[in-house]
Structures are given as structure tokens and as C-alpha cells.
Design a protein around this motif. Structure first.
Motif, PDB file in Angstrom:
ATOM      1  N   UNK A  61       0.837  -1.195   0.000  1.00  0.00           N
ATOM      2  CA  UNK A  61       0.000   0.000   0.000  1.00  0.00           C
ATOM      3  C   UNK A  61       0.874   1.248   0.000  1.00  0.00           C
ATOM      4  N   UNK A  62       0.356   2.379  -0.515  1.00  0.00           N
ATOM      5  CA  UNK A  62       1.141   3.628  -0.516  1.00  0.00           C
ATOM      6  C   UNK A  62       1.561   4.067   0.885  1.00  0.00           C
ATOM      7  N   UNK A  63       0.684   3.859   1.876  1.00  0.00           N
ATOM      8  CA  UNK A  63       1.023   4.112   3.267  1.00  0.00           C
ATOM      9  C   UNK A  63       0.627   2.870   4.061  1.00  0.00           C
TER      10      UNK A  63
ATOM     11  N   UNK B 283      -1.577   7.893  -5.930  1.00  0.00           N
ATOM     12  CA  UNK B 283      -1.508   8.452  -4.578  1.00  0.00           C
ATOM     13  C   UNK B 283      -0.424   9.525  -4.495  1.00  0.00           C
ATOM     14  N   UNK B 284      -0.735  10.610  -3.804  1.00  0.00           N
ATOM     15  CA  UNK B 284       0.187  11.744  -3.734  1.00  0.00           C
ATOM     16  C   UNK B 284       1.481  11.379  -3.012  1.00  0.00           C
ATOM     17  N   UNK B 285       2.595  11.904  -3.498  1.00  0.00           N
ATOM     18  CA  UNK B 285       3.864  11.803  -2.798  1.00  0.00           C
ATOM     19  C   UNK B 285       4.032  12.973  -1.830  1.00  0.00           C
TER      20      UNK B 285
ATOM     21  N   UNK C 207       7.095   3.080  -4.039  1.00  0.00           N
ATOM     22  CA  UNK C 207       7.124   2.114  -5.136  1.00  0.00           C
ATOM     23  C   UNK C 207       5.851   1.286  -5.203  1.00  0.00           C
ATOM     24  N   UNK C 208       4.891   1.553  -4.305  1.00  0.00           N
ATOM     25  CA  UNK C 208       3.617   0.830  -4.352  1.00  0.00           C
ATOM     26  C   UNK C 208       2.842   1.226  -5.597  1.00  0.00           C
ATOM     27  N   UNK C 209       2.127   0.271  -6.161  1.00  0.00           N
ATOM     28  CA  UNK C 209       1.358   0.517  -7.382  1.00  0.00           C
ATOM     29  C   UNK C 209      -0.112   0.643  -7.019  1.00  0.00           C
ATOM     30  N   UNK C 210      -0.684   1.809  -7.292  1.00  0.00           N
ATOM     31  CA  UNK C 210      -2.118   2.002  -7.109  1.00  0.00           C
ATOM     32  C   UNK C 210      -2.584   2.935  -8.224  1.00  0.00           C
ATOM     33  N   UNK C 211      -3.109   2.337  -9.286  1.00  0.00           N
ATOM     34  CA  UNK C 211      -3.552   3.112 -10.446  1.00  0.00           C
ATOM     35  C   UNK C 211      -4.945   3.648 -10.133  1.00  0.00           C
ATOM     36  N   UNK C 212      -4.983   4.890  -9.624  1.00  0.00           N
ATOM     37  CA  UNK C 212      -6.264   5.459  -9.219  1.00  0.00           C
ATOM     38  C   UNK C 212      -7.183   5.739 -10.379  1.00  0.00           C
ATOM     39  N   UNK C 213      -6.692   6.469 -11.362  1.00  0.00           N
ATOM     40  CA  UNK C 213      -7.485   6.778 -12.552  1.00  0.00           C
ATOM     41  C   UNK C 213      -6.593   6.649 -13.767  1.00  0.00           C
ATOM     42  N   UNK C 214      -6.867   5.675 -14.618  1.00  0.00           N
ATOM     43  CA  UNK C 214      -6.036   5.424 -15.785  1.00  0.00           C
ATOM     44  C   UNK C 214      -6.224   6.531 -16.803  1.00  0.00           C
ATOM     45  N   UNK C 215      -5.091   7.080 -17.313  1.00  0.00           N
ATOM     46  CA  UNK C 215      -5.153   8.196 -18.256  1.00  0.00           C
ATOM     47  C   UNK C 215      -4.545   7.882 -19.610  1.00  0.00           C
ATOM     48  N   UNK C 216      -4.031   6.656 -19.819  1.00  0.00           N
ATOM     49  CA  UNK C 216      -3.494   6.323 -21.137  1.00  0.00           C
ATOM     50  C   UNK C 216      -2.220   5.518 -21.036  1.00  0.00           C
TER      51      UNK C 216
END
Length: 625
Positions: A257-259, A293-295, A271-280
Motif C-alpha cells: 500500500x502507498x502508506x 496516490x500523492x507523494x 514504489x507501491x502501485x495504485x492506479x487510481x485513474x487510468x489516463x493512457x
């Protein structure tokens, strides 16, 4: 450190983050922007309003308001742009002009030439026989040309000209077929299937990515392969269609998870993968582009994750909001629609390297206040493939105007989705919408501008010529594996995987450079995250050399059910940052209170939240603006 904006957007030093050594940024380049032609505008949508006087060739008229308009990308020759338009005012049948009514897919000439009928546009879907368009799906957005040039993605449909280029005179209505896209999600394949949104075509012309909401307000992204089904026996519609098969849900299969929390400590996993909204996808199709997720706190950015390795990289880091994005076919550049020119989000995000802790409950604020209803504050920004870094924050594509009403950089003309590169990389197309009521006029303190576009329409398609560039060859497209290795397979009948949720409690977050943050998470089962409040106290905390954070911040959220998108935020902040910058982030006496709906984006607040960086003060927008 004052933020400065010019043709080459820039600010600060060492702002890219994590002390990474980045390639030298490019120099600004010459860009010439012009408006592309569209069909003439009818004065109303009344039957017969599109007269022969308005359009002598009787090939249709479009409406004044945006409606379902949306421009897309280029054909393979780079000389045409695809768009969805809404034809209005056509006469009734049997008049031949009656076919120009409702939402349709058109090509627009981008080289000053005209089609054989004398128009600079051509309708691809008008007049297609009913038997060639059985069960045409009503979702007709995000038009995209297949790299083969013979097909087009049109929302939940695929338009196919039977092997003939869409630009050719041989691509006629009788030759054209339009097939719906079906996503089987039940175990036995029955029913209407899943509801994809904002579908994007992979450069290989075979795979697609999309997002979809769950019934409790969450959003997941998916990736799958298009498979033509000429005679389906199960699932709806029972008509020739394209099925989405070999689908993966784009979440980290390892469960990272991001956190995360363990042993009384919080850990930020970039390095966690969470594709919130795919844009292309990238130009080579080797990376999936998404909002993740915001850094940094309140800073919504674009990311890329490698299709095979799962390596994540941050593409944008400017404190403002970035969303629509498109890569060049040679994989060396991208263009994004961004609010950084307007500085819309600086009041909450200008302080850098604050960890995204209050975002656990306040991400809706950061992702929603970028808009005021349909006023989007977006302008196109050209950035090289390595993204924002150091003093480099890209180049505003349409900076060359004088800012006057109707000019190419008139701030009342807002960028919309999606921009696109020509295949040779020498041109960019994007479209804009003019601010209209209720985002201006009436009770809104901002006056409404008068449209300078033909017929007074409130939308336009723009072409940016990168005049100093030479044509480039497209990059080799990655051969995509049958399933994304790091993702989770999502066969028919599957359910979305449960996401890790932070437990409520008291924690310590250790800065990657120095210091600590004492964090208290308060439970609320009505929120998507399960957390309703975050309180943080920073003690010489630093994630980036030269940025030292002290002070406290406390944010709580209440979901105004039954609308899961309607949030009430209570915010208290007194942060101070020293080192490279002297910055503060403070709320007024009585704190800051904001109600925001992620769908309507109407700013309605009491109190203030202000960020100041090296003496430059960034104040929140006024209510309704």
C-alpha cells in the motif's frame, strides 16, 4: 523562494525530490498555435435550424454549447483530428441532410486542406445503415484513432471502415460498421456486463485500459484485450461486438500500500502501485499513465508504471493539478492539461515535501477544488519524458498569445481532455471550452466572457505546430504479456480485491532525512479509507534535504451520505518549513471548513487556509469561484 511562471515554467531548486540526479532539461522551443475548423453553428437545436444559408453543402450544423463535444487524436498521416460532435437543427427525413443529427464522429482537416465534398471535416458515423450499427452504445466519448488508421474508438464503441483508411473517400457509410464494446463480468457471462469509463486504447491496437467505479464510491483501473465476437450467444447485447478478455485489475498483486503501518510506525511506500485513474499509455506502450496516490500533501500528480516490471515513476511534481496526458509516439515527450499556469492549487499545495498524511481524509479536496463547475483552469503543458525536475516545469504550449479575449492563451478558454501528438511529433492538438454560467455571471462574482468562436460556440479545437522540430519515427511498441505480471487477474465473476486499510491508532513516521511525525488516525467506517480524522505533529521532519518541517496539522472529514462524493472538511494547520525555503501553511482562527462535491466542484468554505512561500502568499479561492 518565489514561484515564477513564463514560457518555460520553472521554480525552485532541488524540488524534484529524493535527491535524484535528473537529465538536463530541454530549452523552450517555438510553438505556433491556430484554431482548427468545425462545422458551422446553428442558432438553435430546432428542427430545420441548420439551413442551406448556414451550410450550403447541407452537411450538418453543430450547437453553441459544448454538449457532447470532445476532440481526440490524429490519424496516422498527422493531417486529420478526430472528434465527437453534436449535430443539431437538421431537417426531418426523408431530407438527405436529416442524417446530421445527434452525436457523431467526425474527422477535421489539420493541414488547411478540404475533403472531396469541399468541407474541412468529414462525418464518419452519419448515415451508417442501421444493420451496420446494431446496439450502438450511448457512451460516445474519448474518440481515438487506431494506429492502423482504419478504426476508431468511440466511447464504448469501435467504428470500423472495413480495412479502408478513415480519411479515404472509399470510407463510406455503407462500408462502415460500428460495434459495441462488452465487458463480461458475471461468472456465466450473462447480463450487460461491467461499466468501463474513459477507455484508452493501447498503441498495439489490441489492448485497452479503463477505470470503473465500485458501488461504494471507490475507483479501480483495468487492462484487457479486445476480441471480436461476431455471434455472441450470452451477455448483452446479442449482436456483433468486441469483448474485453484477459482482464487484470491494476492493483499491486503483492498487496503493498502507498502508506502502511507496522509496529507502531507508518511507512510511505513510493514504489507501491495504485492506479487510481487510468489516463493512457506511453508512446511505446511500455508504461501505463495514471493519477496516483500523492507523494506530497495536496499535490495530485501523474505517474507511470511499467507494464512488465511494475517500476513506478513520477511524471509531474508541480504543486498544481495535472490530469489529462498524452505521450508522443517516439516516447520522448508528453503533454498534460495542468492548472500550474493559473496557480489554482497553490493555496493548499505550495509548501513542498509535506508527507501525504492528511490526504488520507482530504484527497477529495485536492482533486476537486481544481475546478469551479466547468471552469477547469487547465492549459496544455509540454514536458519531456523525464518529467518535472529541478528548475524545469515544462513549457506552456499556448503561451504565445497576448491574453486578450479569444486569443490562444485567453484564460477563459480552459483546456479539456484529451490532448494528443501527431505521429511524427511535430504537432499537438487539444481542445478548450469557454467559461459559461453558472461558473460565471449571475450570483458568481466572475463575469461571463463573450465567445469569439464561429457562431458564438463555447468550444474550439486547437493545433500547435512545434516549428523547430523535425519528424521522428514512432518507438517500437511493446508486446504486451497476456496478463500484467504485477496486477491481479480479473476474470468474469471476480470481485475487486480488498484494499489495505490503515488501522486507527497512534503512530510515528520517520523522515527519510531527519526528524519524526507523530500521527493519530481516527476511525470512521463511513469513509472509503475507514479513517475519518488525521492529526500530525512534525518535529524537524524532513523527506528532502534542505526542507525541514515543524508544527501541526489536523483534518477530519464527514461524508454527507447518501452522496459518497459530498465531503465536509474541517482543517486546522500551523506548519512552518525552513531551509531552502521559508514557508508557512496556516488556517484562520476558528479553522478552515469546506464542503465540496467531487462531481459538481463548487467551492463553499468558511475560514481560510493560506500557504506562504518566501513572502509570496497564496490564498484560497473565494466561494463560487
Amino acid at each position: 523562494m518565489a514561484y515564477r511562471f513564463c514560457t518555460l515554467l520553472a521554480f525552485g531548486t532541488a524540488a524534484f525530490g529524493l535527491n535524484a540526479v535528473q537529465p538536463r532539461p530541454p530549452k523552450p522551443e517555438a510553438i505556433n498555435v491556430v484554431e482548427l475548423p468545425l462545422p458551422p453553428v446553428a442558432p438553435s437545436s430546432d428542427e430545420g435550424a441548420c439551413t442551406a444559408t448556414i451550410n450550403p453543402r447541407r452537411t450538418g450544423c453543430i450547437g453553441i454549447s459544448v454538449g457532447n463535444f470532445q476532440a481526440g487524436d490524429f490519424t496516422p498521416d498527422g493531417k486529420h483530428v478526430i472528434a465527437n460532435v453534436e449535430f443539431v437543427g437538421a431537417p426531418a427525413a426523408p431530407d438527405p441532410a436529416s442524417i446530421y443529427t445527434g452525436s457523431h464522429l467526425i474527422l477535421i482537416k489539420a493541414d488547411g486542406a478540404k475533403f472531396s465534398n469541399g468541407d474541412p471535416w468529414k462525418c464518419l458515423s452519419c448515415g451508417v445503415p442501421a444493420q451496420n450499427a446494431i446496439s450502438l452504445d450511448a457512451v460516445r466519448d474519448y474518440p481515438h484513432v487506431f494506429r492502423s488508421g482504419t478504426k476508431a474508438l468511440w466511447g464504448h464503441n469501435i467504428l470500423d471502415c472495413g480495412g479502408v483508411d478513415l480519411t479515404s473517400d472509399r470510407c463510406t457509410p455503407n462500408r462502415t460498421s460500428i460495434y459495441p464494446i462488452h465487458w463480461p463480468t458475471t461468472a456465466d457471462g450473462s447480463g450487460a456486463g461491467g461499466v468501463p469509463r474513459e477507455m484508452r486504447l493501447h498503441p498495439d491496437d489490441v489492448h485497452m485500459g479503463w477505470s470503473s467505479f465500485t458501488n461504494y464510491g471507490g475507483q479501480f483501473a483495468y487492462f484487457g484485450r479486445l476480441q471480436f465476437n461476431p455471434n455472441p450467444t450470452v451477455g448483452l447485447p446479442l449482436a456483433p461486438r468486441y469483448d474485453l478478455v484477459n482482464v487484470s485489475v491494476l492493483v499491486d498483486g503483492s498487496g503493498k500500500a502507498p502508506i502502511s503501518a507496522s509496529g507502531g510506525e507508518l511507512h510511505i511506500n513510493r514504489d507501491a502501485i495504485m492506479v487510481g485513474e487510468l489516463r493512457g499509455f506511453s508512446g511505446a506502450g511500455d508504461e501505463i499513465l495514471y493519477i496516483g496516490p500523492s507523494w506530497e500533501s495536496s499535490n495530485i500528480d501523474l505517474f507511470a508504471v511499467h507494464v512488465v516490471t511494475g517500476a513506478v515513476r513520477r511524471l509531474t511534481s508541480h504543486p498544481d493539478y495535472a490530469d489529462p496526458i498524452a505521450f508522443s509516439h517516439d516516447n520522448q515527450w508528453f503533454v498534460t492539461m495542468d492548472t500550474r499556469v493559473s496557480e489554482r492549487q497553490m493555496w493548499m499545495a505550495a509548501m513542498r515535501w509535506v508527507p501525504p498524511l492528511v490526504d488520507i481524509v482530504a484527497v477529495t479536496v485536492a482533486s476537486s477544488t481544481r475546478n469551479n463547475r466547468d471552469r477547469r483552469f487547465f492549459q496544455p503543458i509540454l514536458i519531456d519524458r523525464d518529467g518535472d525536475r529541478g528548475d524545469y516545469y515544462g513549457q506552456q504550449v499556448n503561451a504565445g498569445g497576448d491574453g486578450s479575449p479569444g486569443s490562444v492563451n485567453d484564460p477563459n478558454w480552459n483546456g479539456r481532455a484529451d490532448p494528443a501528438f501527431s505521429p511524427d511529433g511535430t504537432k499537438i492538438t487539444y481542445w478548450q471550452a469557454l467559461v459559461v454560467s453558472p461558473a460565471c455571471g449571475g450570483e458568481n462574482p466572475l463575469p461571463c466572457p463573450v465567445s469569439s468562436a464561429q457562431g458564438g460556440r463555447s468550444y474550439r479545437v486547437m493545433l500547435a505546430r512545434l516549428t523547430g522540430r523535425k519528424a521522428k519515427q514512432p518507438a517500437k511498441v511493446l508486446k504486451v504479456p497476456e496478463y500484467i505480471p504485477w496486477a491481479v487477474p480479473f476474470p468474469p465473476g471476480a470481485t475487486v480485491p480488498s484494499q489495505y486499510k490503515l488501522p486507527a491508532g497512534d503512530y510515528i513516521l520517520r523522515g527519510s532525512v531527519s526528524g519524526t511525525a507523530n500521527v493519530t488516525l481516527t476511525a470512521d467506517p463511513t469513509t472509503f479509507s475507514g479513517i475519518g480524522g488525521v492529526a500530525v505533529v512534525y518535529n524537524n521532519y524532513s523527506d528532502q534535504a534542505g526542507y525541514v518541517l515543524n508544527g501541526h496539522e489536523q483534518v477530519s472529514v464527514k461524508i454527507l451520505l447518501p452522496n459518497v462524493w459530498d465531503n465536509l472538511i474541517d482543517w486546522n494547520s500551523d506548519l512552518k518549513e525552513t531551509g531552502v525555503v521559508n514557508a508557512t501553511k496556516r488556517t484562520s482562527a476558528g479553522d478552515f471548513h469546506l464542503q465540496i462535491n467531487a462531481v459538481t466542484n463548487i467551492f463553499n468554505a468558511n475560514g481560510t487556509l493560506t500557504t506562504t512561500v518566501d513572502g509570496v502568499e497564496y490564498n484560497q479561492p473565494a466561494n463560487g469561484t
